[in-house]
Design an enzyme around this catalytic site. Structure first.
Site, mmCIF file in Angstrom:
data_model
loop_
_atom_site.group_PDB
_atom_site.id
_atom_site.type_symbol
_atom_site.label_atom_id
_atom_site.label_comp_id
_atom_site.label_asym_id
_atom_site.label_seq_id
_atom_site.Cartn_x
_atom_site.Cartn_y
_atom_site.Cartn_z
ATOM 1 N N ARG A 154 -3.724 3.529 -8.059
ATOM 2 C CA ARG A 154 -2.978 3.050 -9.093
ATOM 3 C C ARG A 154 -1.997 2.569 -11.003
ATOM 4 N NH1 ARG A 154 -3.072 -1.635 -5.188
ATOM 5 N NH2 ARG A 154 -2.050 -3.236 -5.316
ATOM 6 N N LYS B 88 3.157 -0.968 2.426
ATOM 7 C CA LYS B 88 1.832 0.503 2.607
ATOM 8 C C LYS B 88 0.705 -0.312 3.785
ATOM 9 C CE LYS B 88 0.432 -0.113 -1.650
ATOM 10 N NZ LYS B 88 1.561 -1.069 -1.834
HETATM 11 P P1 AMP Z 1 -3.265 -4.549 -2.390
HETATM 12 O O1 AMP Z 1 -3.984 -5.492 -1.510
HETATM 13 O O2 AMP Z 1 -3.408 -3.121 -2.379
HETATM 14 O O3 AMP Z 1 -2.151 -5.324 -2.964
HETATM 15 O O4 AMP Z 1 -3.899 -5.301 -3.545
HETATM 16 C C1 AMP Z 1 -4.155 -6.618 -4.133
HETATM 17 C C2 AMP Z 1 -4.951 -6.201 -5.790
HETATM 18 O O5 AMP Z 1 -6.161 -5.876 -5.777
HETATM 19 C C3 AMP Z 1 -3.903 -5.550 -6.861
HETATM 20 O O6 AMP Z 1 -2.879 -7.184 -7.146
HETATM 21 C C4 AMP Z 1 -4.826 -5.394 -7.714
HETATM 22 O O7 AMP Z 1 -5.127 -6.630 -8.508
HETATM 23 C C5 AMP Z 1 -5.944 -5.481 -6.722
HETATM 24 N N1 AMP Z 1 -6.472 -3.701 -6.781
HETATM 25 C C6 AMP Z 1 -6.058 -3.212 -5.419
HETATM 26 N N2 AMP Z 1 -5.847 -1.279 -5.407
HETATM 27 C C7 AMP Z 1 -5.897 -1.784 -7.140
HETATM 28 C C8 AMP Z 1 -6.568 -0.391 -7.894
HETATM 29 N N3 AMP Z 1 -5.766 1.196 -7.277
HETATM 30 N N4 AMP Z 1 -6.492 -0.516 -9.088
HETATM 31 C C9 AMP Z 1 -6.404 -1.718 -10.128
HETATM 32 N N5 AMP Z 1 -6.305 -3.055 -9.278
HETATM 33 C C10 AMP Z 1 -6.200 -2.482 -7.673
#
Ligand code: AMP
Length: 209
Positions: free
Chosen positions: A88, A13
């Site tokens: 999410r 993404k």
């Molecule tokens: P990402 O960089 O999108 O993989 O997000 C890294 C981490 O941030 C995730 O594993 C969650 O712990 C937290 N996170 C990011 N976006 C969300 C969201 N929309 N809702 C809840 N936790 C989030």
């Protein structure tokens, strides 16, 4: 263009969003990047989020919803935005839907990047990012140039253990948003396996259709 990129951890993404925003000239809003910045700054929100993130768990809805709704209300999102990593959960999707309806705007597309589970762990564990440019590499699939290799960072939640939890959370918490957007007729699916350039081309094609 108001759109969302959805996909499991390691689906690409962030890599694809960075390529697409140039075309559409809209801000790329990554909830993960915003949370990591808050952790680094040591804000109250960052301190709260850190323990969930390290373990690969989701940060509570009330924290993330407020952060994103505030961000998309900013003037530079008036012409559109690309959300990456939000919503999410079903409550996050519903909160976004309500806020957009109140603002009198609509989502144009929700793109689901599909990658089988067995490829995700290897993708995430080998991922490295450049703190200076934000560029994302993979030690095997997209090796970084030797001169920057020393400054690359490995995310705390890109360990086998945290990635396993993140994949489980994707299936239990995030996948339920898919029928929500399917019912609205705005869900588009893209095969996320293959060369990153080919995947960008697939994304551009579904967004143009
Ligand atoms: P990402 O960089 O999108 O993989 O997000 C890294 C981490 O941030 C995730 O594993 C969650 O712990 C937290 N996170 C990011 N976006 C969300 C969201 N929309 N809702 C809840 N936790 C989030």
């Amino acid at each position: 263009m108001r759109m969302i990129l959805v996909g499991p951890p390691g689906a690409g993404k962030g890599t694809q969003a960075a390529r697409l925003v140039d075309t559409y000239r809209i801000p790329h809003i990554s909830s993960g990047d915003m949370l990591r910045a808050a952790v680094k700054e040591g804000t109250q929100l960052g301190q709260e989020a850190d323990r969930y993130m390290k373990a690969g768990k989701l940060v509570p809805d009330e924290v993330v919803i407020g952060m994103i709704l505030e961000r998309i209300a900013k003037p530079n999102c008036a012409g559109g935005f690309m959300l990456d990593g939000f919503p999410r959960t079903r409550p996050q999707a519903e909160a976004l839907d309500r806020a957009m309806r109140e603002a009198g705007v609509e989502l144009d597309a929700v793109v689901l990047i599909e990658v089988p589970d067995q490829l995700l762990e290897e993708r995430a564990v080998g991922r490295r990012s450049d703190p200076e440019t934000g560029a994302i590499y993979h030690l095997k699939n997209n090796p970084p140039p030797a001169e920057i290799a020393g400054r690359l960072v490995h995310r705390k939640d890109d360990t086998v253990e945290a990635v396993t939890t993140r994949i489980q959370k994707y299936h239990s918490e995030t996948a339920p948003i898919i029928p929500f957007y399917l019912e609205q007729g705005i869900l588009k699916r893209v095969d996320g396996v293959g060369d990153p350039d080919a995947i960008t081309a697939r994304l551009r094609a579904v967004l143009a259709s």
